[in-house]
Structure formats: C-alpha cells, structure tokens
Design a protein around this motif. Structure first.
Motif, PDB file in Angstrom:
ATOM      1  N   LYS A 111      -0.915  -4.682   2.776  1.00 39.00           N
ATOM      2  CA  LYS A 111      -2.308  -4.961   3.113  1.00 39.00           C
ATOM      3  C   LYS A 111      -2.606  -6.412   2.777  1.00 39.00           C
ATOM      4  O   LYS A 111      -2.353  -6.866   1.669  1.00 39.00           O
ATOM      5  CB  LYS A 111      -3.269  -4.055   2.346  1.00 39.00           C
ATOM      6  CG  LYS A 111      -4.741  -4.323   2.698  1.00 39.00           C
ATOM      7  CD  LYS A 111      -5.689  -3.432   1.912  1.00 39.00           C
ATOM      8  CE  LYS A 111      -7.141  -3.736   2.273  1.00 39.00           C
ATOM      9  NZ  LYS A 111      -8.091  -2.892   1.491  1.00 39.00           N
ATOM     10  N   GLN A 120       4.382  -0.715   3.949  1.00 38.07           N
ATOM     11  CA  GLN A 120       3.085  -1.076   4.520  1.00 38.07           C
ATOM     12  C   GLN A 120       2.377  -2.023   3.556  1.00 38.07           C
ATOM     13  O   GLN A 120       2.116  -1.679   2.406  1.00 38.07           O
ATOM     14  CB  GLN A 120       2.225   0.166   4.756  1.00 38.07           C
ATOM     15  CG  GLN A 120       0.820  -0.151   5.280  1.00 38.07           C
ATOM     16  CD  GLN A 120       0.042   1.093   5.651  1.00 38.07           C
ATOM     17  OE1 GLN A 120       0.560   1.973   6.344  1.00 38.07           O
ATOM     18  NE2 GLN A 120      -1.193   1.177   5.189  1.00 38.07           N
ATOM     19  N   SER A 126      -9.283  -8.143   6.617  1.00 40.07           N
ATOM     20  CA  SER A 126      -8.055  -7.532   6.117  1.00 40.07           C
ATOM     21  C   SER A 126      -7.281  -6.974   7.300  1.00 40.07           C
ATOM     22  O   SER A 126      -7.858  -6.650   8.347  1.00 40.07           O
ATOM     23  CB  SER A 126      -8.348  -6.422   5.107  1.00 40.07           C
ATOM     24  OG  SER A 126      -9.031  -5.352   5.717  1.00 40.07           O
ATOM     25  N   TYR A 127      -5.982  -6.898   7.144  1.00 41.26           N
ATOM     26  CA  TYR A 127      -5.134  -6.321   8.182  1.00 41.26           C
ATOM     27  C   TYR A 127      -3.881  -5.773   7.527  1.00 41.26           C
ATOM     28  O   TYR A 127      -3.596  -6.046   6.350  1.00 41.26           O
ATOM     29  CB  TYR A 127      -4.805  -7.345   9.271  1.00 41.26           C
ATOM     30  CG  TYR A 127      -4.101  -8.596   8.804  1.00 41.26           C
ATOM     31  CD1 TYR A 127      -2.719  -8.728   8.867  1.00 41.26           C
ATOM     32  CD2 TYR A 127      -4.834  -9.681   8.314  1.00 41.26           C
ATOM     33  CE1 TYR A 127      -2.074  -9.887   8.455  1.00 41.26           C
ATOM     34  CE2 TYR A 127      -4.202 -10.843   7.893  1.00 41.26           C
ATOM     35  CZ  TYR A 127      -2.827 -10.942   7.965  1.00 41.26           C
ATOM     36  OH  TYR A 127      -2.203 -12.088   7.549  1.00 41.26           O
ATOM     37  N   ARG A 128      -3.146  -4.960   8.277  1.00 37.76           N
ATOM     38  CA  ARG A 128      -1.934  -4.341   7.754  1.00 37.76           C
ATOM     39  C   ARG A 128      -0.705  -4.973   8.385  1.00 37.76           C
ATOM     40  O   ARG A 128      -0.736  -5.409   9.539  1.00 37.76           O
ATOM     41  CB  ARG A 128      -1.909  -2.839   8.026  1.00 37.76           C
ATOM     42  CG  ARG A 128      -2.490  -1.989   6.915  1.00 37.76           C
ATOM     43  CD  ARG A 128      -3.966  -2.145   6.773  1.00 37.76           C
ATOM     44  NE  ARG A 128      -4.507  -1.374   5.656  1.00 37.76           N
ATOM     45  CZ  ARG A 128      -5.792  -1.379   5.327  1.00 37.76           C
ATOM     46  NH1 ARG A 128      -6.656  -2.084   6.024  1.00 37.76           N
ATOM     47  NH2 ARG A 128      -6.216  -0.671   4.283  1.00 37.76           N
ATOM     48  N   GLU A 143       0.819  -1.212   0.000  1.00 34.57           N
ATOM     49  CA  GLU A 143       0.000   0.000   0.000  1.00 34.57           C
ATOM     50  C   GLU A 143       0.851   1.259   0.000  1.00 34.57           C
ATOM     51  O   GLU A 143       0.474   2.274  -0.591  1.00 34.57           O
ATOM     52  CB  GLU A 143      -0.897   0.029   1.244  1.00 34.57           C
ATOM     53  CG  GLU A 143      -2.144  -0.788   1.144  1.00 34.57           C
ATOM     54  CD  GLU A 143      -3.095  -0.503   2.297  1.00 34.57           C
ATOM     55  OE1 GLU A 143      -4.310  -0.507   2.063  1.00 34.57           O
ATOM     56  OE2 GLU A 143      -2.622  -0.258   3.425  1.00 34.57           O
ATOM     57  N   ASN A 144       1.976   1.186   0.685  1.00 35.12           N
ATOM     58  CA  ASN A 144       2.808   2.380   0.843  1.00 35.12           C
ATOM     59  C   ASN A 144       4.245   1.917   1.051  1.00 35.12           C
ATOM     60  O   ASN A 144       4.487   0.866   1.645  1.00 35.12           O
ATOM     61  CB  ASN A 144       2.331   3.202   2.045  1.00 35.12           C
ATOM     62  CG  ASN A 144       2.933   4.582   2.072  1.00 35.12           C
ATOM     63  OD1 ASN A 144       3.658   4.973   1.146  1.00 35.12           O
ATOM     64  ND2 ASN A 144       2.655   5.340   3.129  1.00 35.12           N
ATOM     65  N   TYR A 201      -1.383  -5.217  12.331  1.00 33.85           N
ATOM     66  CA  TYR A 201      -2.394  -4.279  12.821  1.00 33.85           C
ATOM     67  C   TYR A 201      -3.754  -4.612  12.218  1.00 33.85           C
ATOM     68  O   TYR A 201      -3.867  -4.814  11.008  1.00 33.85           O
ATOM     69  CB  TYR A 201      -2.000  -2.846  12.464  1.00 33.85           C
ATOM     70  CG  TYR A 201      -0.665  -2.445  13.058  1.00 33.85           C
ATOM     71  CD1 TYR A 201      -0.585  -1.921  14.342  1.00 33.85           C
ATOM     72  CD2 TYR A 201       0.514  -2.643  12.343  1.00 33.85           C
ATOM     73  CE1 TYR A 201       0.639  -1.592  14.901  1.00 33.85           C
ATOM     74  CE2 TYR A 201       1.737  -2.307  12.893  1.00 33.85           C
ATOM     75  CZ  TYR A 201       1.795  -1.785  14.171  1.00 33.85           C
ATOM     76  OH  TYR A 201       3.016  -1.474  14.720  1.00 33.85           O
ATOM     77  N   GLY A 258      -6.390  -2.725  11.804  1.00 31.83           N
ATOM     78  CA  GLY A 258      -7.060  -1.659  11.064  1.00 31.83           C
ATOM     79  C   GLY A 258      -6.067  -0.756  10.378  1.00 31.83           C
ATOM     80  O   GLY A 258      -4.972  -1.167   9.997  1.00 31.83           O
ATOM     81  N   THR A 259      -6.435   0.497  10.257  1.00 33.10           N
ATOM     82  CA  THR A 259      -5.575   1.469   9.576  1.00 33.10           C
ATOM     83  C   THR A 259      -4.862   2.391  10.552  1.00 33.10           C
ATOM     84  O   THR A 259      -4.144   3.297  10.131  1.00 33.10           O
ATOM     85  CB  THR A 259      -6.420   2.312   8.614  1.00 33.10           C
ATOM     86  OG1 THR A 259      -7.478   2.951   9.345  1.00 33.10           O
ATOM     87  CG2 THR A 259      -7.030   1.443   7.523  1.00 33.10           C
ATOM     88  N   ASP A 260      -5.063   2.186  11.847  1.00 31.96           N
ATOM     89  CA  ASP A 260      -4.428   3.028  12.863  1.00 31.96           C
ATOM     90  C   ASP A 260      -3.002   2.522  13.091  1.00 31.96           C
ATOM     91  O   ASP A 260      -2.743   1.681  13.946  1.00 31.96           O
ATOM     92  CB  ASP A 260      -5.233   2.982  14.163  1.00 31.96           C
ATOM     93  CG  ASP A 260      -4.705   3.959  15.203  1.00 31.96           C
ATOM     94  OD1 ASP A 260      -3.906   4.838  14.824  1.00 31.96           O
ATOM     95  OD2 ASP A 260      -5.088   3.833  16.380  1.00 31.96           O
ATOM     96  N   ILE A 261      -2.070   3.037  12.304  1.00 35.14           N
ATOM     97  CA  ILE A 261      -0.695   2.573  12.311  1.00 35.14           C
ATOM     98  C   ILE A 261       0.180   3.602  13.023  1.00 35.14           C
ATOM     99  O   ILE A 261       0.089   4.799  12.751  1.00 35.14           O
ATOM    100  CB  ILE A 261      -0.169   2.376  10.871  1.00 35.14           C
ATOM    101  CG1 ILE A 261      -1.156   1.517  10.071  1.00 35.14           C
ATOM    102  CG2 ILE A 261       1.213   1.753  10.894  1.00 35.14           C
ATOM    103  CD1 ILE A 261      -1.367   0.143  10.607  1.00 35.14           C
TER     104      ILE A 261
END
Length: 752
Positions: free
Chosen positions: A252, A250, A259-261, A242-243, A321, A323-326
């Motif tokens: 996904k 990062q 889904s998770y990161r 993703e990044n 993680y 969610g998206t709160d990284i």
C-alpha cells in the motif's frame, strides 16, 4: 475521476465501419509494414528509451529493459517513468485557496467587468496550478553490485541490442554485464496496469542479478516541465506490506491525499525482501537453488538443462491499482505476452494503413516510419481515464495537467485512422464533466458548457492565462463530428448530443454583437492561439473566428439530424460574425492588432492564421489571400525559437489544401528545434535550447522532453494528405505527382 468507459461503448466503436476510401485490390501486408519499423537500439542512447503501455498506463524503459539508469536518462535525454492517468496527489490546502483568490478583473466587449483567475504567481495561483498533480507510480530497475562493490553504471552495459516488437508490444533487451550475457523481456497488460518482466542470465542463479522496486516521494515541484523524481523526505510518505503469500505481496502506497496498491508476484524460487524504506529487492533464493545448481552440473539430461534454465530466469509482474479491487487470478508471463500480442495485432490489422513501398523519394520511408512510431506512441500514452498531458505518460509537464486546447491534436487522428474507440474514451471524460462545464459557464455569465483550459482529473481551471484561451472550446463539436462521419447513426447522435449542443450554445454566448459595426466580435478578454498579444484588449483572432463559424454551422447540422429546428440566434451569428481579419492582401493573427506582417516580433509562436484553411475547410476564406499568407509564413516566420511541434503539420495541411503537395511534404519533415524526431518516435521541444544565448556548460536537459501533440498533428496531417478532404477528387492529394511516390491507402478517413 470521471465516468467509466463502458464495454458496450467500446464494442460499438470497435465494430466495422464503412470506409470512406476505396480499398486497394492487393491488401497491404500490415505485419511487414509495421515490423520493418521496429525500433532497434544498439547503444546506451538517452534519446531512445522505449515504452510499453495500454493507453492509460505506460512504462518507459532504458537500454536495460527496466529503469536502471533513470537519473542519467532524465538528465541527458528522455526520462523513464511509470505513469498512469488515474494517480493524482494533492498537498494540504490549509488556507482553503479558491480560484477567486487568484482572480483579477477584466472588461469584456459588452463593457461588463468579470473576474478571471489569471494570477498564477500568487500563493493561491501557485497552489491551484500544482494541485492536484500527476504522481509517478514507482520505479523498476536492475539490482546488481559489480565485483568491485560499486553500483552498475551505463558504461557497464556492453554489446547492447534492444528491440521493440511493435506487432506484439514486446520489448526485448540483450547485453553483457561483466562478461555475462543478460536478456530482459518487458511487456504491459493491454487492459490492466501490469508490467511483466523476464530476466535471463547465469547471474540470476547466483543471486547477484535481481530487480529492485523503489517508490519516490513524487516529482521535484520546483520544476514545472520534465521534473526529476524526488527521493527526499522518505518519512513524508508510506509504503507498507498489507498482505503477503508465498510468491505474492500486496503493498500500500500513501502519498499526500492519495493511496494505491501495488501487487508484486514472482516465481517460486525467488525471494522478495524489504531492503530499505520504500525499496524492495527481488532476486534468486540462493539457499534453495544452490543444491539444484550442484545437481544440474552432474546431470546433463534435458530435464536438468531445463531446470538450469529455470534457475537462470527471474520472472515477475508488478501491477498498480487505484483502489482495493485487486484481481484474484494472476496470469503467467506467457499468457500476458500472448494477450499483448493479440491486442497489438488487432490494433494494426483492424484500423487504417498507409504504405509507401515502391516510392523512390527518400522522404517516403521517413514518413512511413514516423507514422508507425507515432501511432504506437499515441495508442500507448493518450487514452486514459483522464485526457492526456502534452508529454503523455512519459514524464510530467505542467504538473500533469490536461490542456484542453490540445485535445484535437491529441485525438482527432484516432478517428481518421479508424481507432474511434480511443477518441471516444477521451470524449467520455468530457461527457462526464458536463455538469462542471455548465457551472463554469454560469460563473462566467455564459450559457451552455464552457470547457476549462488547464485541468486535472476534474474540470477545474488552473490560474494563469488559461481562463482567457478560447480555441479549446469548439473542439468538442469537431471531434464528435469526426466520429459521426465514421458512424453516421442515431447512436452517435444520441451519445454526443449534449456535448455538441451545449458546447455550441456556449460558443454563441461568447460573442458580442457590435451594434455600430453590425457584426459579432470575439473578445476581449482573450488570449489567442498565438500567445503573444495583450489578453485584455485582443479581439477577433483569425483562427478562432473560423472555428466559431464552422462549429456553429456543424452544430446546426446536428440539430437537423436530431429532428430539431435550426437555432435562429446561431444562424444570425453565422451570418454576421466578423470575417477572418486580413491586411495588405494577407491574413493576420488578430483583427484588433493586425501587425503580423509589419512587426517582426509578431512572427513567432503559432502561425494560426493559416489554420482556417487546413485544420478547417476554409469557409469564408479567400484562397489567393491564403496563398500569399502561406508564402509569407514560409519566408519570414521565426522558425527557430518559438514554433512548436504541431505547427509544422498544421502548415502542411494548409499547403495540401492549396494544392501544393511538395510544400506540404517539405514542411512536414523540415528540420527545426521542435521538429526533430528521436529513434523512438518522440519529438522533444527544444525552443529553450535555441533561445539560450549562453547555455551553461553541459546543459542538456530539455524543458519538454517529449511532446505528443507533435505526433498527433503529424498523423492528422498525413491522413489528410493521403485520404484528402470533402470535395477533393485526387488520390493522395498531399503527395507530389512526380512519379517518385507510390501511396497505398486503406481505411483512412478524409477530413471535412
């Protein structure tokens, strides 16, 4: 996924408590006690992978310090996986299966017909049992190709020495590959689901030795317990970048409905490449390092040596993680090591301790070692967002589902050893699931809150015999009471008020008053704790009746503490509940079929007719009758094929309360298929091996590779043997007074 475990609750529970056991004048040297039991592994031992984790997330490592030989360990011993209690996946449900589709009718004691979802082999039952299921997060392994072009195998690991520093939570692995020394250091963040790794070897500088990050599809769903990772159908799931920044990526992950990161960070002189679908390689950037290596060979200064050391080191972290709160800021490996050390030193220093130094009975050291390893394993694996499965965070059993009847064995010891916050974290999930438990009670024609037996991240029942098991129901009362005994405050009462009172209200509504006999009866339908009797006709099991009696009386005391009147209906049940069944001077498992001592086929599985005086304080129990029952279990029970890891400590607890400490110690440590502890502290369940008359050649994989209720039960039994119980006046009453035992106890709480 349940409610958040608030920081305020952690602070309240971690605050100093008034100990119920007098402190010794000379404090126990906690560091010496813990570190003398650090596991040290000096061979490729498939029974001894070691774990780092934080309670809700754990990483199992083989002899390499990573998961290089995961398939080998799974096939022959204990799996090495990366697991959490927040990652769950479900398949699609095109037929919209519900529990009603897996139900059949049963007639209860009042003559009323009710449907229970017991058809586990039906299409609906199969789907509902397997969904949702716990999902493995990923695999981190060494990446190395030998000089002959072949892959690394266990025989290539020479002169290994691996040590888990329990005092700091740091795993250090040293070995030789093709003549070159390798050192791998592995650690887990105490609060985040992050693994940090440092690999040191001259093989790193050349780029030959690196690390690989790989993502399976999930688990092999054809296997219920200890399934292998599933690497098939790579097109069925996604892993995308993703990044990406200079030394950070990062990813996904998308699997089924979840889904998770995954965040990977590495040192500057490394390269992160996507080698194939769902697989990434991290290794030295040889193009950058070749010039530095040449320079270092002509300059022997201290700075050059430091630079060479850096070139031979690969450092990275992998974080998972939901969610998206990284996190935006990343810790250095040294910072993470320091945080791990601080966390574990606090764990060992601020909770209870039992020291057997000076004992001459050789069993004392075995008990001490098992205490330390079990406390570490339980703290690492049994305090996540969702209460644990029976194999913790090592591998999957029953599709990752939590069996609520095991929550006492999983967590009661936390309160007894002064780790209230870890028990409270488990109970927080139950508090948050109260609305679902109320709804389940209503569906079953009950009042209060009825706890499902086999459940995932939400309080939804799984089909099978599970809905007919009832000994899970009283545990909330008992566990909340243990926390109140440690901190008898209005804060505790307020926090667990609904949990206790609504659980008790359901207990009261689950019994039926038999007008002819003038007693309350429990069941049918019922699947008792000794899971061998007919579910449609069973009535009045011994352990469950004792649970009802004690739990309702305890709930009445909670009402009084809260300034409420006693509930009249509960008092009527307490007074008129059927007594614990017995026959011929011994307690039996089941009142409706009292054949325990008449039928050899009824003397396997759990001997829970002992539990009313052991786990429970024995209200209404005749000690002489229980003595005869214990003797009968010791001499005639089937100890080989179907007695579980928590049964041994349960029996030891009964022996201790009966004033038989030698028996308690002997049973606690008795060798058996399901009571053999591995070098890492785990206790596999091997009943399937014992029962196999003609095992297949080479057959080794155990049905249940690790079984944490055994460790939890052991800790609860030892706590009681060391600190006693209400009304006991002897020091360390569960250990012999023959001059061979020196037992020093700090901060352990007695049982009721």
């Amino acid at each position: 996924m349940g409610c958040a475990f608030t920081a305020a609750l952690v602070v309240w529970l971690a605050s100093p408590a008034i100990t119920s056991v007098a402190q010794q004048p000379a404090p126990i040297d906690r560091q010496a006690l813990v570190t003398r039991h650090n596991p040290v592994i000096r061979k490729v031992d498939v029974d001894a992978p070691l774990t780092v984790g934080n309670g809700g997330f754990a990483f199992g490592a083989d002899i390499t310090g990573l998961q290089t030989f995961a398939e080998h360990y799974h096939r022959w011993g204990v799996p090495t996986e990366t697991q959490s209690r927040w990652c769950w996946v479900s398949d699609s449900n095109p037929k919209n299966f519900t529990l009603a589709d897996a139900s059949r009718d049963f007639t209860n004691a009042a003559g009323k017909v009710l449907a229970y979802p017991t058809k586990q082999s039906s299409p609906a039952g199969d789907w509902l049992r397997k969904n949702p299921r716990s999902h493995p997060l990923g695999q981190i392994l060494l990446d190395y190709v030998k000089a002959d072009g072949s892959a690394l195998n266990p025989e290539d690991i020479q002169n290994p020495e691996q040590k888990l520093d329990l005092w700091r939570g740091v795993l250090t692995s040293r070995y030789v590959i093709e003549g070159k020394p390798v050192k791998v250091t592995t650690v887990c963040h105490p609060l985040q689901d992050v693994i940090a790794v440092r690999i040191e070897s001259e093989l790193v500088a050349s780029g030959k030795l690196g690390a690989r990050l790989a993502f399976p599809r999930g688990h092999d769903m054809t296997t219920k317990n200890t399934p292998a990772l599933d690497w098939s159908e790579p097109e069925s799931h996604e892993t995308t970048i993703e990044n990406r920044k200079f030394n950070w990526a990062q990813l996904k992950r998308s699997v089924g409905n979840t889904s998770y990161r995954v965040i990977v960070s590495w040192e500057m002189n490394a390269r992160f490449t996507n080698s194939q679908p769902h697989e990434f390689r991290l290794a030295s950037d040889r193009s950058r390092r070749r010039e530095e290596v040449d320079s270092s060979q002509t300059n022997a200064s201290a700075s050059s040596r430091r630079r060479l050391q850096q070139q031979q080191t690969l450092e990275f972290t992998v974080g998972f993680y939901p969610g998206t709160d990284i996190p935006e800021a990343w810790l250095t490996l040294d910072d993470l090591f320091d945080r791990s050390a601080g966390h574990w030193m606090k764990f060992w220093q601020q909770s209870a301790s039992v020291d057997f130094s000076g004992s001459t009975d050789p069993r004392a050291n075995k008990i001490e070692e098992r205490i330390i390893l079990s406390r570490y394993l339980m703290a690492v694996q049994m305090a996540g967002e969702v209460p644990p499965q029976e194999s913790g965070l090592t591998c999957n059993t029953w599709y990752g589902k939590h069996h609520t009847e095991m929550i006492w064995w999983h967590t009661a010891h936390f309160a007894l050893w002064g780790n209230d916050e870890l028990l409270a974290k488990n109970l927080e999930w139950f508090r948050c699931q109260l609305p679902a438990a109320r709804e389940l009670a209503k569906e079953r024609g009950l009042r209060g809150a009825r706890w499902a037996k086999m459940t995932g991240p939400v309080m939804r029942e799984s089909p099978g015999g599970n809905p007919l098991i009832v000994w899970n129901q009283p545990h909330m009362v008992h566990l909340a009471e243990l926390l109140y005994r440690n901190k008898p405050t209005q804060r505790t009462l307020s926090l667990y008020r609904e949990l206790v009172l609504e659980t008790a209200e359901c207990l009261a509504s689950m019994v039926h008053y038999d007008e002819a006999k003038k007693v309350y009866v429990l069941g049918p339908p019922l699947w008792i704790a000794q899971e061998i009797y007919d579910q449609g006709t069973s009535q009045n099991p011994s352990f469950e009746l004792a649970q009802w009696q004690w739990s309702l009386e305890t709930a009445q005391r909670w009402r009084e503490r809260l300034g409420m009147k006693r509930e009249e209906k509960w008092d009527h049940i307490i007074k008129h509940l059927s007594p614990v069944p017995q026959k011929d001077g011994k307690y039996v498992a089941l009142g409706s079929n009292p054949d325990t001592w008449d039928n050899i086929d009824s003397r396997h599985d759990h001997p829970t007719m002992l539990a009313p005086l052991g786990i429970l304080p024995g209200t209404g129990v005749e000690r002489a009758t229980m003595e005869r029952t214990l003797d009968a279990v010791l001499t005639t029970w089937d100890w080989e094929t179907k007695i579980w890891g928590w049964d041994y400590p349960m029996i030891a607890m009964t022996a201790a309360r009966l004033g038989r400490p030698e028996t308690a110690v002997e049973i606690l440590l008795r060798e058996g298929p399901n009571n053999k502890y591995l070098p890492n502290g785990h206790c596999p369940q091997r009943s399937d091996e014992a029962m196999a008359k003609n095992p297949k050649p080479g057959a080794r994989k155990r049905e249940i590779a690790v079984y944490l209720p055994a460790n939890g039960a052991f800790l609860s039994a030892v706590a009681m043997m060391a600190a006693g119980w209400d009304g006991n006046t002897n020091n360390a009453p569960g250990f012999p007074k023959d001059g061979k035992w020196k037992v020093r106890v700090e901060g352990v709480y007695p049982l009721p």
